[in-house]
Enzyme design. Structure first.
Site, mmCIF file in Angstrom:
data_model
loop_
_atom_site.group_PDB
_atom_site.id
_atom_site.type_symbol
_atom_site.label_atom_id
_atom_site.label_comp_id
_atom_site.label_asym_id
_atom_site.label_seq_id
_atom_site.Cartn_x
_atom_site.Cartn_y
_atom_site.Cartn_z
ATOM 1 C CB CYS A 71 43.452 39.026 39.819
ATOM 2 S SG CYS A 71 44.695 38.958 41.138
ATOM 3 C CG HIS A 363 46.512 41.958 38.576
ATOM 4 N ND1 HIS A 363 45.284 41.716 39.146
ATOM 5 C CD2 HIS A 363 46.277 42.169 37.248
ATOM 6 C CE1 HIS A 363 44.348 41.797 38.214
ATOM 7 N NE2 HIS A 363 44.930 42.047 37.056
ATOM 8 C CG ASN A 384 43.937 42.996 33.615
ATOM 9 O OD1 ASN A 384 43.767 42.253 34.574
ATOM 10 N ND2 ASN A 384 44.540 44.161 33.742
#
Length: 416
Positions: A71, A363, A384
């Site tokens: 991520c 994250h 995202n």
């Protein structure tokens, strides 16, 4: 204080307290059937997290890190590709995450060998040795890790080096590299203990790095030395630029100096107005160091708003595991009202959660917009990297209170 022994009287007290709530059996049936989250969800959540924003940067399709912990690199490349999209009118342009991941594995292995040699005379039980060995191979990372690799190796479009099975699911290659790192780490420690010369150690270490390169090349493909840039923009105009290197592409097409950025953090368990470093996770020798400027949340929010107003998206580090619905893409600090359901006080502030390790940056995502009401933001738009099957085509919505409670880092251009 003496040790406490649970007695029959205590258990009877617990039982009586449990059954004394008039709704005990109703709650028990609901929780046993549906689980705590579904039973405690606030039905007004959809109203609070309405997907309309007073200011948003137009971005294209989301990326998908799939079964990997990349991520941090996806969010970094997202901020770059958004700039490319705005400048060259190509909203769905995507950069190769595989290319970045390949060089990350190489640089991490090199740094791991540095650390093993530097601590070769420490016992295995030493906390630092234990840390290096336990983190020999991990997908996780920081913004500065990605920035350092980009500055050194450049970038390439996604089609030049697309993802492979091993980047979409890093389990197999992770196991292989972990085993290699620990085996080679033992060998290097042994060489030091046997008083091997620097040249002998260097020769053997280079062979170890050669093995790492081979394993990565098999798993991810070998990075291109040069490529042809070809794309058709949103106005259907064709563009071609032939025979360029990744570093040339980065410098020619991205007017970004990653040294101009700073990681602003809100960590109330540490003193504000200070710069903090994390050298244990600096994985690129000579790269951008991992450092954080710690400020009150209101200051973090101010620079975030300024950068979004300047039409630049923002890498943010969050604790995504808290109060989040992945499928619907909802993040709200009061999404699940466990206190009301269970009759238990869950209150801890941000400082207390950090001190007890209840909080962590789990994250990285990309802030792309906000909604302002009476001069104050009440919700935020998040890009995202979990594909378009989650949230609204991959975009999440975050409430203001979730932003305050569970966001810890934002990468800000010093000019913002």
């Amino acid at each position: 204080m003496s040790k406490e022994i649970i007695t029959d009287d205590m258990i009877n007290q617990f039982h009586n307290s449990y059954v004394s709530r008039g709704t005990t059996k109703v709650i028990e049936r609901a929780v046993r059937k549906n689980g705590i989250k579904a039973t405690s969800e606030d039905p007004e959540i959809s109203q609070r997290l309405h997907r309309v924003f007073s200011h948003e940067i137009k971005t294209g399709k989301v990326s998908n890190q799939k079964h990997s912990g990349r991520c941090w690199s996806f969010a970094t490349l997202n901020t770059l590709r958004h700039k490319f999209a705005l400048k060259y009118h190509f909203k769905d342009f995507e950069l190769s995450q595989n290319y970045l991941f390949f060089w990350d594995r190489i640089e991490r292995a090199n740094k791991f060998f540095d650390n093993i040699l530097a601590t070769a005379n420490y016992p295995f039980r030493d906390r630092l040795v234990n840390f290096y060995l336990s983190s020999a191979e991990t997908d996780g990372g920081q913004w500065a890790n990605a920035a350092s690799i980009i500055e050194k190796y450049g970038v390439v479009p996604h089609y030049v080096m697309p993802d492979t099975h091993n980047t979409e699911d890093t389990t197999d290659i992770g196991e292989v590299l972990t085993y290699m790192m620990k085996k080679d780490g033992l060998a290097l420690r042994k060489l030091v203990h046997e008083n091997a010369g620097d040249e002998e150690i260097r020769t053997i270490r280079h062979q170890m790095m050669n093995d790492v390169y081979r394993a990565c090349a098999y798993a991810f493909g070998e990075p291109p030395a040069q490529f042809d840039l070809e794309y058709r923009d949103d106005d259907h105009n064709y563009h071609y630029d032939g025979k360029m290197t990744p570093i040339d592409f980065y410098h020619q097409y991205f007017d970004t100096d990653l040294h101009d950025y700073v990681v602003v953090t809100n960590a109330p368990d540490h003193e504000y107005g200070q710069v903090y470093f994390l050298p244990s996770q600096d994985n690129v020798n000579g790269g951008i160091p991992i450092q954080f400027v710690n400020v009150p949340f209101k200051d973090l929010q101010t620079v975030v708003l300024n950068q979004l107003d300047g039409n630049e998206t923002i890498w943010v580090g969050n604790d995504i595991l808290q109060q989040m619905d992945r499928k619907r893409g909802l993040m709200d600090a009061k999404l699940y009202r466990r206190e009301e359901l269970l009759g238990i006080d869950f209150t801890m502030n941000k400082k207390e959660r950090l001190e007890t390790h209840q909080a962590a940056v789990t994250h990285a995502m990309t802030l792309t917009g906000y909604n302002m009401v009476n001069g104050q933001p009440n919700r935020w738009k998040i890009e995202n990297s979990w594909g378009d099957k989650n949230g609204d085509q991959g975009y999440f919505v975050m409430s203001q209170d979730w932003f305050e409670q569970y966001t810890y880092e934002a990468v800000i251009n010093k000019k913002s």
